[in-house]
Design a protein around this motif. Structure first.
Motif, PDB file in Angstrom:
ATOM      1  N   THR A 115       0.842  -1.189   0.000  1.00  0.00           N
ATOM      2  CA  THR A 115       0.000   0.000   0.000  1.00  0.00           C
ATOM      3  C   THR A 115       0.877   1.238   0.000  1.00  0.00           C
ATOM      4  N   ALA A 116       0.534   2.177  -0.865  1.00  0.00           N
ATOM      5  CA  ALA A 116       1.231   3.460  -0.960  1.00  0.00           C
ATOM      6  C   ALA A 116       0.246   4.573  -0.638  1.00  0.00           C
ATOM      7  N   ARG A 175      -4.594   9.700  -1.291  1.00  0.00           N
ATOM      8  CA  ARG A 175      -5.310   8.427  -1.367  1.00  0.00           C
ATOM      9  C   ARG A 175      -4.323   7.282  -1.170  1.00  0.00           C
ATOM     10  N   GLN A 176      -4.868   6.155  -0.751  1.00  0.00           N
ATOM     11  CA  GLN A 176      -4.077   4.933  -0.673  1.00  0.00           C
ATOM     12  C   GLN A 176      -4.265   4.162  -1.965  1.00  0.00           C
ATOM     13  N   MET A 193       4.333   7.671  -1.220  1.00  0.00           N
ATOM     14  CA  MET A 193       5.122   7.158  -0.104  1.00  0.00           C
ATOM     15  C   MET A 193       4.857   5.684   0.089  1.00  0.00           C
ATOM     16  N   ILE A 194       5.917   4.963   0.368  1.00  0.00           N
ATOM     17  CA  ILE A 194       5.811   3.546   0.721  1.00  0.00           C
ATOM     18  C   ILE A 194       6.748   3.288   1.887  1.00  0.00           C
ATOM     19  N   VAL A 254       3.497   1.325   3.240  1.00  0.00           N
ATOM     20  CA  VAL A 254       3.735   2.564   3.980  1.00  0.00           C
ATOM     21  C   VAL A 254       3.456   2.330   5.473  1.00  0.00           C
ATOM     22  N   PRO A 255       4.306   2.848   6.362  1.00  0.00           N
ATOM     23  CA  PRO A 255       4.083   2.661   7.796  1.00  0.00           C
ATOM     24  C   PRO A 255       2.740   3.239   8.260  1.00  0.00           C
ATOM     25  N   ALA A 256       2.142   2.561   9.224  1.00  0.00           N
ATOM     26  CA  ALA A 256       0.827   2.951   9.747  1.00  0.00           C
ATOM     27  C   ALA A 256       0.839   4.371  10.312  1.00  0.00           C
ATOM     28  N   GLN A 257       1.954   4.832  10.851  1.00  0.00           N
ATOM     29  CA  GLN A 257       2.015   6.182  11.415  1.00  0.00           C
ATOM     30  C   GLN A 257       1.707   7.233  10.346  1.00  0.00           C
TER      31      GLN A 257
END
Length: 165
Positions: free
Chosen positions: A5-6, A18-19, A90-91, A103-106
């Motif tokens: 997911t990006a 958006r993801q 971002m990933i 991508v990190p959950a944060q």
């Protein structure tokens, strides 16, 4: 090829983030998201990668203010040195086999889910994070405030944006 997911960050500020699911090594998909050849920018706290159009400035793509602020907060070497143009995404950081991860959950919480934010600073030589008074209702505004704080106060080593609890 595994899917990851990006978070896609359009340059046009009126377009929402958006993801998107993409293959972890799908170069054509990466290139499609930025509209050309890709270049990576390392992000830290938490570790991630941002991909941008490598030739974006030569092509005259518009400045991506959200991606620029994000890069300046999560990579202090980027701050005041460069800016992002065109769409970006971002990933997560590379895994042990050199493949991109989700991508990190944060980042998902900050940029896509949270509604209230605060800015913190860390003075050079200290491990303590100090909270700037006030709160922000827009993540991009909070990131810009963090960058401006770092620009105004040269003793600041790092800045970050946190969700309000």
């Amino acid at each position: 090829m595994a899917e990851i997911t990006a978070i896609v960050i359009p340059a046009a500020i009126e377009q929402p983030l958006r993801q998107e699911r993409i293959g972890s090594a799908d170069l054509p998909a990466y290139q499609a998201l930025v509209g050309g050849s890709i270049q990576a920018i390392g992000l830290f706290r938490p570790e991630a990668s941002m991909y941008i159009n490598e030739e974006g400035k030569l092509l005259g793509l518009p400045v991506n203010h959200r991606a620029t602020a994000l890069a300046a907060v999560h990579n202090s070497d980027f701050r005041d040195q460069d800016f992002v143009v065109g769409d970006a995404f971002m990933i997560g950081p590379l895994d042990s086999k050199g493949r991109d991860r989700t991508v990190p959950a944060q980042y998902v919480r900050l940029w896509l889910e949270a509604a209230s934010f605060r800015v913190q600073k860390q003075i050079a030589g200290s491990e303590l994070w100090l909270t700037k008074p006030g709160r922000y209702d827009d993540v991009h505004v909070a990131y810009v405030a963090a960058v401006r704080l770092a620009q105004r106060e040269p003793e600041i080593a790092e800045v970050r944006v946190m969700t309000m609890r």
